[in-house]
Design a protein around this motif. Structure first.
Motif, PDB file in Angstrom:
ATOM      1  N   SER A 162       5.004   6.233 -31.199  1.00 38.30           N
ATOM      2  CA  SER A 162       4.322   5.936 -29.926  1.00 38.30           C
ATOM      3  C   SER A 162       5.334   5.990 -28.792  1.00 38.30           C
ATOM      4  O   SER A 162       5.848   4.956 -28.360  1.00 38.30           O
ATOM      5  CB  SER A 162       3.648   4.562 -29.975  1.00 38.30           C
ATOM      6  OG  SER A 162       3.029   4.281 -28.729  1.00 38.30           O
ATOM      7  N   PRO A 163       5.639   7.201 -28.304  1.00 39.84           N
ATOM      8  CA  PRO A 163       6.630   7.307 -27.220  1.00 39.84           C
ATOM      9  C   PRO A 163       6.227   6.547 -25.963  1.00 39.84           C
ATOM     10  O   PRO A 163       7.089   6.133 -25.187  1.00 39.84           O
ATOM     11  CB  PRO A 163       6.692   8.819 -26.962  1.00 39.84           C
ATOM     12  CG  PRO A 163       6.164   9.457 -28.204  1.00 39.84           C
ATOM     13  CD  PRO A 163       5.142   8.510 -28.736  1.00 39.84           C
ATOM     14  N   SER A 164       4.912   6.368 -25.742  1.00 37.67           N
ATOM     15  CA  SER A 164       4.475   5.755 -24.489  1.00 37.67           C
ATOM     16  C   SER A 164       4.687   4.250 -24.461  1.00 37.67           C
ATOM     17  O   SER A 164       4.747   3.658 -23.390  1.00 37.67           O
ATOM     18  CB  SER A 164       2.988   6.057 -24.246  1.00 37.67           C
ATOM     19  OG  SER A 164       2.188   5.461 -25.242  1.00 37.67           O
ATOM     20  N   GLU A 165       4.788   3.599 -25.635  1.00 35.67           N
ATOM     21  CA  GLU A 165       4.924   2.148 -25.591  1.00 35.67           C
ATOM     22  C   GLU A 165       5.791   1.569 -26.696  1.00 35.67           C
ATOM     23  O   GLU A 165       6.236   0.427 -26.606  1.00 35.67           O
ATOM     24  CB  GLU A 165       3.547   1.483 -25.683  1.00 35.67           C
ATOM     25  CG  GLU A 165       2.891   1.680 -27.029  1.00 35.67           C
ATOM     26  CD  GLU A 165       1.740   0.719 -27.265  1.00 35.67           C
ATOM     27  OE1 GLU A 165       0.887   1.041 -28.069  1.00 35.67           O
ATOM     28  OE2 GLU A 165       1.729  -0.359 -26.650  1.00 35.67           O
ATOM     29  N   GLY A 166       6.036   2.317 -27.782  1.00 40.54           N
ATOM     30  CA  GLY A 166       6.678   1.752 -28.953  1.00 40.54           C
ATOM     31  C   GLY A 166       7.993   1.058 -28.673  1.00 40.54           C
ATOM     32  O   GLY A 166       8.214  -0.093 -29.067  1.00 40.54           O
ATOM     33  N   PRO A 183       0.832  -1.213   0.000  1.00 46.42           N
ATOM     34  CA  PRO A 183       0.000   0.000   0.000  1.00 46.42           C
ATOM     35  C   PRO A 183       0.861   1.256   0.000  1.00 46.42           C
ATOM     36  O   PRO A 183       1.915   1.320   0.635  1.00 46.42           O
ATOM     37  CB  PRO A 183      -0.793  -0.127   1.309  1.00 46.42           C
ATOM     38  CG  PRO A 183      -0.764  -1.585   1.641  1.00 46.42           C
ATOM     39  CD  PRO A 183       0.546  -2.091   1.148  1.00 46.42           C
ATOM     40  N   GLY A 184       0.409   2.260  -0.729  1.00 46.00           N
ATOM     41  CA  GLY A 184       1.118   3.533  -0.778  1.00 46.00           C
ATOM     42  C   GLY A 184       2.148   3.628  -1.879  1.00 46.00           C
ATOM     43  O   GLY A 184       2.680   4.712  -2.142  1.00 46.00           O
ATOM     44  N   GLU A 185       2.461   2.505  -2.557  1.00 46.05           N
ATOM     45  CA  GLU A 185       3.378   2.527  -3.692  1.00 46.05           C
ATOM     46  C   GLU A 185       2.590   2.368  -4.985  1.00 46.05           C
ATOM     47  O   GLU A 185       1.511   1.762  -4.999  1.00 46.05           O
ATOM     48  CB  GLU A 185       4.417   1.413  -3.586  1.00 46.05           C
ATOM     49  CG  GLU A 185       5.377   1.598  -2.418  1.00 46.05           C
ATOM     50  CD  GLU A 185       6.469   0.554  -2.404  1.00 46.05           C
ATOM     51  OE1 GLU A 185       7.491   0.778  -1.718  1.00 46.05           O
ATOM     52  OE2 GLU A 185       6.310  -0.493  -3.084  1.00 46.05           O
ATOM     53  N   ALA A 186       3.138   2.922  -6.063  1.00 46.34           N
ATOM     54  CA  ALA A 186       2.419   2.888  -7.334  1.00 46.34           C
ATOM     55  C   ALA A 186       3.405   2.867  -8.492  1.00 46.34           C
ATOM     56  O   ALA A 186       4.558   3.293  -8.374  1.00 46.34           O
ATOM     57  CB  ALA A 186       1.495   4.099  -7.464  1.00 46.34           C
ATOM     58  N   ILE A 187       2.927   2.350  -9.617  1.00 48.32           N
ATOM     59  CA  ILE A 187       3.630   2.452 -10.891  1.00 48.32           C
ATOM     60  C   ILE A 187       2.740   3.250 -11.835  1.00 48.32           C
ATOM     61  O   ILE A 187       1.519   3.315 -11.649  1.00 48.32           O
ATOM     62  CB  ILE A 187       3.959   1.073 -11.489  1.00 48.32           C
ATOM     63  CG1 ILE A 187       2.674   0.253 -11.688  1.00 48.32           C
ATOM     64  CG2 ILE A 187       4.956   0.326 -10.611  1.00 48.32           C
ATOM     65  CD1 ILE A 187       2.906  -1.089 -12.359  1.00 48.32           C
ATOM     66  N   ALA A 188       3.336   3.880 -12.837  1.00 50.91           N
ATOM     67  CA  ALA A 188       2.561   4.728 -13.750  1.00 50.91           C
ATOM     68  C   ALA A 188       3.140   4.637 -15.152  1.00 50.91           C
ATOM     69  O   ALA A 188       4.309   4.269 -15.345  1.00 50.91           O
ATOM     70  CB  ALA A 188       2.555   6.181 -13.263  1.00 50.91           C
ATOM     71  N   GLY A 189       2.315   4.984 -16.142  1.00 54.96           N
ATOM     72  CA  GLY A 189       2.759   5.019 -17.522  1.00 54.96           C
ATOM     73  C   GLY A 189       3.559   6.278 -17.815  1.00 54.96           C
ATOM     74  O   GLY A 189       3.553   7.241 -17.040  1.00 54.96           O
ATOM     75  N   ASP A 249      -2.687   2.237 -23.150  1.00 56.33           N
ATOM     76  CA  ASP A 249      -3.967   2.928 -23.096  1.00 56.33           C
ATOM     77  C   ASP A 249      -3.806   4.366 -22.598  1.00 56.33           C
ATOM     78  O   ASP A 249      -2.892   4.683 -21.832  1.00 56.33           O
ATOM     79  CB  ASP A 249      -4.948   2.185 -22.184  1.00 56.33           C
ATOM     80  CG  ASP A 249      -5.368   0.847 -22.768  1.00 56.33           C
ATOM     81  OD1 ASP A 249      -5.161   0.651 -23.984  1.00 56.33           O
ATOM     82  OD2 ASP A 249      -5.878  -0.002 -22.021  1.00 56.33           O
ATOM     83  N   ASN A 250      -4.740   5.222 -23.032  1.00 50.73           N
ATOM     84  CA  ASN A 250      -4.824   6.602 -22.537  1.00 50.73           C
ATOM     85  C   ASN A 250      -3.497   7.357 -22.632  1.00 50.73           C
ATOM     86  O   ASN A 250      -3.160   8.155 -21.756  1.00 50.73           O
ATOM     87  CB  ASN A 250      -5.324   6.636 -21.084  1.00 50.73           C
ATOM     88  CG  ASN A 250      -6.762   6.199 -20.957  1.00 50.73           C
ATOM     89  OD1 ASN A 250      -7.028   5.004 -20.870  1.00 50.73           O
ATOM     90  ND2 ASN A 250      -7.685   7.144 -20.945  1.00 50.73           N
ATOM     91  N   ASP A 251      -2.735   7.075 -23.683  1.00 46.61           N
ATOM     92  CA  ASP A 251      -1.435   7.738 -23.877  1.00 46.61           C
ATOM     93  C   ASP A 251      -0.514   7.546 -22.676  1.00 46.61           C
ATOM     94  O   ASP A 251       0.339   8.391 -22.385  1.00 46.61           O
ATOM     95  CB  ASP A 251      -1.619   9.236 -24.143  1.00 46.61           C
ATOM     96  CG  ASP A 251      -2.310   9.509 -25.458  1.00 46.61           C
ATOM     97  OD1 ASP A 251      -2.053   8.748 -26.412  1.00 46.61           O
ATOM     98  OD2 ASP A 251      -3.095  10.468 -25.544  1.00 46.61           O
ATOM     99  N   GLY A 252      -0.680   6.444 -21.980  1.00 49.16           N
ATOM    100  CA  GLY A 252       0.180   6.168 -20.831  1.00 49.16           C
ATOM    101  C   GLY A 252      -0.162   6.975 -19.600  1.00 49.16           C
ATOM    102  O   GLY A 252       0.595   6.950 -18.614  1.00 49.16           O
ATOM    103  N   GLU A 253      -1.297   7.676 -19.579  1.00 52.15           N
ATOM    104  CA  GLU A 253      -1.662   8.521 -18.437  1.00 52.15           C
ATOM    105  C   GLU A 253      -2.468   7.711 -17.414  1.00 52.15           C
ATOM    106  O   GLU A 253      -3.622   8.015 -17.114  1.00 52.15           O
ATOM    107  CB  GLU A 253      -2.448   9.741 -18.910  1.00 52.15           C
ATOM    108  CG  GLU A 253      -1.629  10.665 -19.813  1.00 52.15           C
ATOM    109  CD  GLU A 253      -2.407  11.886 -20.262  1.00 52.15           C
ATOM    110  OE1 GLU A 253      -3.653  11.893 -20.105  1.00 52.15           O
ATOM    111  OE2 GLU A 253      -1.788  12.836 -20.771  1.00 52.15           O
ATOM    112  N   ILE A 254      -1.845   6.659 -16.892  1.00 50.41           N
ATOM    113  CA  ILE A 254      -2.515   5.753 -15.959  1.00 50.41           C
ATOM    114  C   ILE A 254      -1.567   5.444 -14.805  1.00 50.41           C
ATOM    115  O   ILE A 254      -0.364   5.272 -14.993  1.00 50.41           O
ATOM    116  CB  ILE A 254      -2.942   4.458 -16.675  1.00 50.41           C
ATOM    117  CG1 ILE A 254      -4.104   4.754 -17.631  1.00 50.41           C
ATOM    118  CG2 ILE A 254      -3.333   3.374 -15.682  1.00 50.41           C
ATOM    119  CD1 ILE A 254      -4.607   3.562 -18.392  1.00 50.41           C
TER     120      ILE A 254
END
Length: 739
Positions: A689-693, A506-512, A548-553
């Motif tokens: 696709s900078p977010s995933e390519g 809890p309290g840790e996260a990963i993001a795109g 998804d969502n341009d990596g804004e997750i």
């Protein structure tokens, strides 16, 4: 020189060498065909959602509620609206219950959200129905099939696209339109003066009708765009390579053809034509040929393009665009003619500056060291005498050889791109975490609770582990973004984290990547988020691959936000389990199960005809290119071949000489094209696709790349066959007597 005289000279030159003229026209024709097809594909890739919304006059907001909603049309900012009855129903397809969203078919004149028929026809009677295309495709429905539901039987007369919701099964239920439907629930399809003002409209609508449910065009667009992103990148890379190959082909054929006319240029100068007049004559000659061949190529491209546009539109969930776009066709013709004029003018300027006596001399007046160096390389490789002669002849004109190698290299690069596409899809299928879906199956609880669905999934034979996954919006200092909360046991579902690490508690996260860019954050930062108005903080410990969502997750454990929505169930299979059977069993038990691998496999099957079709077109262009080059070589070296035959070289030896030249050019293209193709495909994937390519791209294995060698050698052998036979059949006595 008068206009009439110039016209006679140009006509005589083109008619005097019908084979070379025909091949030049064929190369221009092939280039024009490829250009039209690739430009048509490119237009289809430009915002697929926008194309669908324009074609269907799609709604910006859909409001669902009981009773009369016609007063919503009078709210501020509403440009147009249309109300229609809707009803939820269930049918059985393939032994599995499937949810349907029945909707009254709007008139073709309706101001908002008219389904665009892509197959079959519109229904004309209450017993007929129109099925949404992605639902029909997923359910294996065909025009003429029958649906039985809600106490009625409906015959499907056609399929259609709509932006009412995103593609099935990511969005449910499957939509079916039928005339004369009635029911207590109404859908109000709304178009706004300002498409971005959806939140203001929804607040006003809720004030008038509490309890309304909404579908926002932003959510539909994001889903369609995200779903098509990888496919769009791959198709875009292939079409970009196609356009470059077309340029190389035109440059090779036209410049090589002009250089082969040096003797004619000498004759023109001998009778008093100025260098400027020579350039103008040749440019006009080839421009006229380009117009004629280009028009035929445009017609052929317009006819061929639908074969690739139809599967692309199925893939992107858009109406099939028309290949007959007058402005695009005119631009294509102008581009072809301009390229031909340019590539004719440059070598003509060089040839026009030659000394008249040198230009009249047979062959090339001032041979460079290129041929001898090529011969020395061939000798160092211990090639037989015929091979050395073929290599020397292929490099007699270094500029033409370079252009031909360039065109063949683009063909190799295109083949490498197709293999890289296969490697990329295989990599994603083997590791679904690269799609931010580190599970085998996702189950929607439907009308039941998430906990009941979780227990049902855990009890299913063949399930190794399962947990919950909830998706919901969170508010940040930079606006609203999306979050996912993974339930207990999240450690068994690791995401692909190229930077940092997976969250551990809890309290840790990963993001795109898009989340980091939007918040201008970096690994180790702590950010404050709000869910349902309640703040909480997370520490960013990793960047995951997010398409998804341009990596804004942002993703974290459910314990971080205990009051998060329930969401769906995700699960992994035991080794060797039959995933298709398990998914089918779950569906028969009343929950919707979606296999991750099935989705990606279907995307790959959809994109293959587009990529392989355009690749085959480019192989044909490369074949024409090399064929023209070798014909020019054999024409220029006719005297040499005559001497060699007089000295005892057999027709089989002549064949070996010409084939060796083509093989040498092809071998160099293979050596250059394979590494360049791998690097270029990766670079273009990253740029588009900078977010995933860069994270998902795959590299073809050695065995796959080895398949390129026989393919290119087959093309060179096929291209060499005609000029080789012509040279072998030519009489030595006739050739030498003509000299």
């Amino acid at each position: 020189m008068t206009y009439a005289a110039a016209l006679r000279i140009a006509r005589a030159d083109l008619a005097g060498r019908p084979v070379q003229t025909g091949l030049t026209a064929l190369a221009i024709f092939a280039a024009a065909t490829a250009l039209v097809v690739t430009l048509a594909l490119r237009q289809g890739l430009d915002d697929p959602f926008d194309a669908a919304q324009t074609a269907t006059r799609g709604a910006h907001v859909s409001a669902y509620g009981d009773g009369d909603l016609s007063d919503l049309a009078h709210l501020p900012g509403v440009a147009a609206s249309d109300d229609r009855p809707v009803k939820r129903a269930v049918t059985t397809l393939g032994g599995t219950p499937v949810s349907l969203g029945l909707e009254a078919l709007p008139a073709t004149s309706a101001p908002v959200d008219v389904p665009e028929v892509t197959d079959g026809r519109r229904p004309s009677a209450p017993g007929e129905a129109l099925a949404e295309r992605s639902f029909a495709k997923e359910s294996n429905l065909r025009v003429g099939d029958t649906l039985r539901t809600d106490g009625r039987t409906m015959r499907i007369t056609g399929f259609a696209v709509s932006t009412e919701q995103a593609t099935y099964p990511r969005w449910r239920p499957g939509i079916v339109w039928t005339p004369g439907l009635t029911g207590p629930t109404t859908r109000a399809a709304i178009r706004l003066d300002d498409p971005e003002a959806t939140d203001a409209f929804k607040q006003a609508a809720l004030h008038a009708h509490p309890g309304l449910r909404f579908t926002d065009w932003h959510d539909v667009r994001d889903t369609i765009t995200d779903q098509a992103r990888t496919n769009t990148i791959i198709i875009g890379v292939n079409t970009l390579l196609a356009l470059i190959a077309v340029g190389f082909t035109v440059a090779t054929v036209i410049s090589g053809r002009v250089l082969a006319q040096r003797r004619e240029i000498g004759l023109l100068k001998a009778i008093g034509v100025t260098p400027r007049g020579v350039v103008g004559l040749l440019v006009a000659e080839y421009a006229a040929l380009a117009v004629a061949a280009g028009i035929l190529g445009l017609a052929a491209g317009t006819a061929i393009a639908p074969l690739l546009l139809k599967p692309m539109s199925n893939l992107l969930a858009t109406p099939t665009p028309s290949a007959f776009q007058p402005l695009t066709l005119l631009a294509s013709l102008a581009l072809i003619v301009a390229a031909v004029a340019l590539f004719a003018a440059l070598p003509a300027l060089r040839a026009g500056r030659l000394n008249t006596v040198d230009a009249l001399a047979l062959g090339r007046a001032s041979l460079t060291g290129g041929a001898s160096r090529a011969a020395r390389v061939a000798a160092a490789l211990h090639l037989p005498a015929t091979g050395r002669l073929g290599v020397k002849d292929a490099f007699t004109s270094r500029a033409r050889a370079a252009l031909t190698i360039g065109a063949l290299t683009m063909m190799v690069i295109t083949l490498v791109a197709a293999l890289s596409m296969e490697a990329t899809y295989s990599r994603v299928i083997e590791d679904p975490a690269l799609r931010a879906k580190p599970w085998d199956v996702r189950v929607s609880p439907g009308d039941g609770s998430t906990q009941d669905a979780l227990q049902r999934v855990q009890a299913e034979p063949g399930i190794a582990r399962a947990t919950t996954l909830a998706s919901f919006p969170v508010t940040t200092a930079r606006g609203e973004l999306q979050a996912r909360a993974v339930g207990d046991g999240f450690q068994a579902f690791p995401y692909a984290v190229p930077d940092g690490r997976m969250f551990a508690g809890p309290g840790e996260a990963i993001a795109g990547r898009g989340f980091f860019d939007r918040l201008e954050a970096k690994l180790g930062d702590t950010v404050t988020l709000r869910a349902d108005g309640k703040p909480f903080t997370v520490k960013l410990v990793g960047r995951h691959v997010e398409p998804d969502n341009d990596g804004e997750i942002v993703i974290f454990s459910r314990a971080t936000v205990p009051n998060a929505p329930q969401g769906d169930v995700i699960a992994d299979f035991t080794p060797g389990a039959d995933g298709t059977k398990i998914a089918g069993d779950l569906k028969r038990r009343g929950v919707q199960a979606e296999l991750v691998s099935a989705e990606v496999r279907q995307e790959r099957a959809d994109v293959r005809p587009i990529v392989y079709g355009s690749s085959a077109l480019l192989v044909a262009v490369g074949l024409v290119n090399l064929l023209t080059t070798l014909l020019l070589v054999t024409r220029e070296r006719a005297r040499d071949f005559g001497l060699l035959k007089a000295l005892g070289l057999t027709p089989r030896g002549i064949l070996a000489v010409v084939n060796s030249g083509g093989a040498a050019l092809g071998a160099i293209a293979i050596v250059l094209g394979i590494p360049v193709g791998i690097v270029l495909f990766r670079a273009l994937m990253s740029a588009m696709s900078p977010s995933e390519g860069a994270d998902i791209v795959g590299t073809p294995g050695p065995l796959a790349l080895a398949l390129i060698v026989p393919c290119v050698l087959a093309v060179t052998a096929l291209a060499s066959s005609l000029p080789a036979r012509n040279a072998a059949r030519a009489s030595a006595a006739q050739v030498l007597r003509a000299e």
